[in-house]
Design a protein around this motif. Structure first.
Motif, PDB file in Angstrom:
ATOM      1  N   GLU A 228      55.022  36.673  46.412  1.00 55.83           N
ATOM      2  CA  GLU A 228      55.037  36.593  44.954  1.00 55.83           C
ATOM      3  C   GLU A 228      56.426  36.968  44.447  1.00 55.83           C
ATOM      4  O   GLU A 228      56.758  38.137  44.290  1.00 55.83           O
ATOM      5  CB  GLU A 228      53.980  37.529  44.361  1.00 55.83           C
ATOM      6  N   THR A 229      57.229  35.963  44.207  1.00 54.59           N
ATOM      7  CA  THR A 229      58.581  36.204  43.671  1.00 54.59           C
ATOM      8  C   THR A 229      58.552  35.874  42.182  1.00 54.59           C
ATOM      9  O   THR A 229      58.082  36.657  41.373  1.00 54.59           O
ATOM     10  CB  THR A 229      59.612  35.351  44.423  1.00 54.59           C
ATOM     11  N   ALA A 230      59.017  34.688  41.806  1.00 55.03           N
ATOM     12  CA  ALA A 230      58.986  34.277  40.396  1.00 55.03           C
ATOM     13  C   ALA A 230      57.667  33.567  40.119  1.00 55.03           C
ATOM     14  O   ALA A 230      57.378  32.520  40.699  1.00 55.03           O
ATOM     15  CB  ALA A 230      60.161  33.362  40.096  1.00 55.03           C
ATOM     16  N   THR A 231      56.864  34.139  39.228  1.00 59.16           N
ATOM     17  CA  THR A 231      55.601  33.494  38.849  1.00 59.16           C
ATOM     18  C   THR A 231      55.670  32.957  37.412  1.00 59.16           C
ATOM     19  O   THR A 231      54.690  32.408  36.920  1.00 59.16           O
ATOM     20  CB  THR A 231      54.434  34.491  38.960  1.00 59.16           C
ATOM     21  N   ASP A 232      56.828  33.110  36.785  1.00 63.05           N
ATOM     22  CA  ASP A 232      57.055  32.583  35.431  1.00 63.05           C
ATOM     23  C   ASP A 232      58.224  31.597  35.481  1.00 63.05           C
ATOM     24  O   ASP A 232      59.320  31.956  35.914  1.00 63.05           O
ATOM     25  CB  ASP A 232      57.381  33.708  34.442  1.00 63.05           C
ATOM     26  N   ILE A 233      57.988  30.361  35.066  1.00 64.72           N
ATOM     27  CA  ILE A 233      59.055  29.360  35.057  1.00 64.72           C
ATOM     28  C   ILE A 233      59.039  28.614  33.726  1.00 64.72           C
ATOM     29  O   ILE A 233      58.062  28.682  32.965  1.00 64.72           O
ATOM     30  CB  ILE A 233      58.892  28.355  36.221  1.00 64.72           C
ATOM     31  N   TYR A 234      60.146  27.913  33.480  1.00 59.67           N
ATOM     32  CA  TYR A 234      60.253  27.093  32.272  1.00 59.67           C
ATOM     33  C   TYR A 234      59.854  25.661  32.578  1.00 59.67           C
ATOM     34  O   TYR A 234      59.878  25.212  33.733  1.00 59.67           O
ATOM     35  CB  TYR A 234      61.685  27.110  31.723  1.00 59.67           C
ATOM     36  N   VAL A 235      59.495  24.962  31.543  1.00 55.67           N
ATOM     37  CA  VAL A 235      59.235  23.525  31.671  1.00 55.67           C
ATOM     38  C   VAL A 235      60.526  22.855  32.163  1.00 55.67           C
ATOM     39  O   VAL A 235      61.606  23.083  31.632  1.00 55.67           O
ATOM     40  CB  VAL A 235      58.793  22.918  30.322  1.00 55.67           C
ATOM     41  N   GLY A 236      60.398  22.050  33.223  1.00 55.89           N
ATOM     42  CA  GLY A 236      61.548  21.344  33.780  1.00 55.89           C
ATOM     43  C   GLY A 236      62.270  22.098  34.874  1.00 55.89           C
ATOM     44  O   GLY A 236      63.221  21.572  35.464  1.00 55.89           O
ATOM     45  N   THR A 237      61.839  23.358  35.173  1.00 56.88           N
ATOM     46  CA  THR A 237      62.447  24.119  36.275  1.00 56.88           C
ATOM     47  C   THR A 237      61.406  24.333  37.372  1.00 56.88           C
ATOM     48  O   THR A 237      60.218  24.005  37.201  1.00 56.88           O
ATOM     49  CB  THR A 237      62.992  25.467  35.793  1.00 56.88           C
ATOM     50  N   THR A 238      61.857  24.908  38.500  1.00 55.97           N
ATOM     51  CA  THR A 238      60.968  25.009  39.669  1.00 55.97           C
ATOM     52  C   THR A 238      61.016  26.398  40.292  1.00 55.97           C
ATOM     53  O   THR A 238      61.910  27.208  40.018  1.00 55.97           O
ATOM     54  CB  THR A 238      61.373  23.987  40.746  1.00 55.97           C
ATOM     55  N   VAL A 239      60.052  26.662  41.132  1.00 53.03           N
ATOM     56  CA  VAL A 239      60.033  27.819  42.017  1.00 53.03           C
ATOM     57  C   VAL A 239      59.448  27.350  43.350  1.00 53.03           C
ATOM     58  O   VAL A 239      58.522  26.533  43.381  1.00 53.03           O
ATOM     59  CB  VAL A 239      59.210  28.983  41.431  1.00 53.03           C
ATOM     60  N   THR A 240      59.994  27.844  44.439  1.00 55.93           N
ATOM     61  CA  THR A 240      59.507  27.460  45.770  1.00 55.93           C
ATOM     62  C   THR A 240      58.630  28.563  46.327  1.00 55.93           C
ATOM     63  O   THR A 240      59.042  29.734  46.380  1.00 55.93           O
ATOM     64  CB  THR A 240      60.688  27.193  46.726  1.00 55.93           C
ATOM     65  N   LEU A 241      57.414  28.194  46.713  1.00 54.85           N
ATOM     66  CA  LEU A 241      56.495  29.164  47.312  1.00 54.85           C
ATOM     67  C   LEU A 241      56.917  29.430  48.757  1.00 54.85           C
ATOM     68  O   LEU A 241      57.217  28.497  49.513  1.00 54.85           O
ATOM     69  CB  LEU A 241      55.067  28.628  47.270  1.00 54.85           C
ATOM     70  N   THR A 242      56.918  30.709  49.141  1.00 54.90           N
ATOM     71  CA  THR A 242      57.353  31.090  50.483  1.00 54.90           C
ATOM     72  C   THR A 242      56.213  31.742  51.247  1.00 54.90           C
ATOM     73  O   THR A 242      55.725  32.807  50.846  1.00 54.90           O
ATOM     74  CB  THR A 242      58.537  32.066  50.404  1.00 54.90           C
ATOM     75  N   PRO A 243      55.757  31.120  52.338  1.00 51.78           N
ATOM     76  CA  PRO A 243      54.735  31.758  53.176  1.00 51.78           C
ATOM     77  C   PRO A 243      55.335  32.963  53.908  1.00 51.78           C
ATOM     78  O   PRO A 243      56.449  32.898  54.440  1.00 51.78           O
ATOM     79  CB  PRO A 243      54.331  30.662  54.167  1.00 51.78           C
ATOM     80  N   ILE A 244      54.620  34.077  53.934  1.00 55.63           N
ATOM     81  CA  ILE A 244      55.057  35.275  54.659  1.00 55.63           C
ATOM     82  C   ILE A 244      53.920  35.740  55.559  1.00 55.63           C
ATOM     83  O   ILE A 244      52.778  35.289  55.449  1.00 55.63           O
ATOM     84  CB  ILE A 244      55.464  36.405  53.691  1.00 55.63           C
ATOM     85  N   ASN A 245      54.272  36.675  56.474  1.00 53.22           N
ATOM     86  CA  ASN A 245      53.292  37.209  57.434  1.00 53.22           C
ATOM     87  C   ASN A 245      52.558  36.078  58.147  1.00 53.22           C
ATOM     88  O   ASN A 245      51.331  36.098  58.309  1.00 53.22           O
ATOM     89  CB  ASN A 245      52.296  38.140  56.738  1.00 53.22           C
ATOM     90  N   VAL A 246      53.348  35.105  58.563  1.00 54.18           N
ATOM     91  CA  VAL A 246      52.779  33.922  59.219  1.00 54.18           C
ATOM     92  C   VAL A 246      52.381  34.264  60.651  1.00 54.18           C
ATOM     93  O   VAL A 246      53.138  34.899  61.390  1.00 54.18           O
ATOM     94  CB  VAL A 246      53.784  32.763  59.203  1.00 54.18           C
TER      95      VAL A 246
END
Length: 527
Positions: free
Chosen positions: A157-175
């Motif tokens: 859980e890094t950035a859970t708030d974004i703007y319209v037209g921007t992105t966030v990449t989900l990162t799997p951890i403890n794989v």
């Protein structure tokens, strides 16, 4: 001469007292030596005795041949992995512990001279470890498998708030497993009109609201809520994307690539980087490419997260780093027949792809040499001079040599050498000094208390003094750098002093008894 004898007889007690005090000052000085200095002193004496045993030793060493060899290591590896195999040779005192590694399928498993297997292709291969006696060997069957599917993971859980037209990449951890295939994780948005998500876990804000994003691997499901709001400032979308950088890469080295968005710098400059073959090159989320294990061509792809229709491919060729020189670094240039030592080495450049060397002895009857991966293993066999040459496997023009002098075999084995050192340190360094101290202490009491005490009292007083000196002189090590007093050493000190006291008591007892017998015999003679 009579005057000298009379002088010595008159002042002998002072000479004995001086010797007793001087010896205790000497022992005190030894106790206050640092650990390094103390070890050097012990080493001088033990080396002297060791040299004596070497001098009377045979010209040729007694060779202990290997009888068995066992291999410990994984029976399953993942493609691209490197794993070390560990050989164990019996008996433990085998003279030449060289091990030679071979594979029956180098397209699946490559094995280095140091016993490191490199998984190159899916399948199985048999790895053989052979001792210096070719009939003594062991094999292990290893299976190479593809990257397994993910069996457990969480979402960071890094950035859970974004703007319209921007992105966030989900990162799997403890794989789990550690090398589980991340592409086996699929993503979906429960609210695709609010936020979309692509196959790489890139979430893009589309309109105001909260979207739940699911990440799934088989029956495993994780979710995260992403809040999307309108930016207070205009969001600039990317219009172009190209990759800049060096297309020539080297194995085990990094090459930095840059994502160029042209004249228009978008609000969201994040990029997803992909490699067409992770066994040739791996790329992180900053565009840093690492030449992983194998030569070949690979395509690096950059995808704009803000607009995944903007992507650029960049072809790279990865090759091996060849050596320019090799240096041999033996710990010493002399070895005793029957013993082994490692010869370390270094390559220039340090990132040389294949650090294997082929080793050669100018006279294998004097000393044998084999490769153990990170070092060469040399075993002295008989007296003589031998030149050891190491040549790079990658480039036979790159080589280095060193001359080794093989000395006469010792009559002592490695354990006996260690026992000799401990004997010098404990037997001579503690017991003998306190034995001499006990002799001088007893004589001091005898001369200064002569005629005032019974013989048995000398003995018990001597023991008491010895006990105190044993503790005090050992306790001085509290003030020495790197040393500390030991109860066992104090006991050895006291035993040396006690033995001397017993010896002196017996000597004086039998001397007195002999004098008494002579006196009695003279009085009983007839007139």
């Amino acid at each position: 001469m009579k005057k000298l004898k009379a002088h010595f007889k008159k002042f002998i007690k002072y000479y004995v007292l001086t010797a007793f005090i001087s010896l205790n000052f000497f022992i005190s000085g030894q106790a206050l030596l640092s650990s390094t200095s103390s070890a050097e002193v012990s080493g001088i004496f033990s080396n002297f005795l060791s040299a004596f045993f070497h001098a009377i030793g045979p010209v040729e060493a007694e060779i202990v041949e290997p009888e068995t060899i066992e291999i410990s290591g994984p029976d399953i590896v993942i493609i691209g992995q490197s794993k070390r195999l560990t050989p164990t040779i019996a008996p433990s005192d085998t003279t030449d512990k060289s091990v030679y590694w071979t594979t029956n399928n180098d397209s699946v498993l490559e094995v280095t001279s140091g016993g490191i297997v490199v998984a190159k292709g899916i399948g199985s291969a048999s790895i053989r470890a052979t001792t210096s006696v070719s009939s003594i060997y062991e094999e292990i069957l290893i299976e190479v498998i593809d990257f397994p599917s993910v069996s457990a993971f969480e979402l960071e859980e890094t950035a859970t708030d974004i703007y319209v037209g921007t992105t966030v990449t989900l990162t799997p951890i403890n794989v789990e497993p550690e090398l589980g295939r991340l592409d086996s994780i699929t993503y979906t948005s429960l609210h695709p009109l609010i936020a979309s998500v692509n196959e790489y876990g890139v979430v893009k804000g589309l309109t105001n609201g909260t979207a739940t994003i699911f990440a799934m691997a088989g029956s495993l499901v994780n979710s995260i809520d992403i809040s999307v709001t309108t930016s207070p400032n205009p969001v600039v979308a990317p219009t172009s994307l190209t990759i800049n950088g060096d297309s020539e890469g080297l194995i085990y080295r990094y090459t930095q690539l840059e994502a160029d968005f042209g004249a228009t710098i978008p609000t969201d400059t994040s990029v997803t980087w992909l490699s067409s073959d992770i066994n040739i090159a791996r790329v992180d989320n900053t565009g840093k490419v690492y030449g992983y294990k194998f030569e070949g061509n690979v395509t690096i792809t950059a995808i704009s997260n803000a607009d995944d229709s903007l992507r650029n491919n960049f072809d790279m060729t990865f090759s091996k780093v060849f050596p320019t020189s090799v240096t041999l670094m033996p710990a010493k240039t002399e070895i005793i027949a029957g013993q082994s030592m490692n010869i370390n080495f270094s390559f220039e450049p340090a990132e040389t792809y294949d650090r294997q060397l082929t080793w050669n002895s100018s006279d294998p009857s004097v000393a044998s040499i084999s490769s153990q991966g990170e070092y060469g293993l040399l075993t002295g066999l008989k007296v003589g001079m031998v030149t050891i040459t190491a040549t790079s496997v990658m480039d036979e023009n790159i080589s280095a040599s060193v001359t080794i002098n093989v000395l006469k075999a010792s009559t002592l084995n490695a354990q006996q050498e260690e026992d000799l050192y401990m004997f010098v340190r404990k037997g001579l360094g503690h017991y003998s000094l306190f034995f001499l101290d006990g002799l001088l202490g007893y004589l001091t009491m005898f001369y200064f208390l002569k005629g005032k005490q019974k013989q048995t009292r000398y003995f018990f007083v001597s023991i008491g003094i010895g006990f105190i000196l044993s503790l005090l002189l050992e306790a001085l090590q509290l003030f020495a750098n790197g040393r500390s007093p030991l109860v066992t050493d104090a006991i050895i000190n006291f035993l040396g002093y006690l033995t001397a006291s017993i010896v002196m008591y017996l000597i004086f007892y039998f001397v007195k008894r002999s004098k008494d017998k002579k006196a009695l015999a003279s009085t009983e003679q007839p007139l």
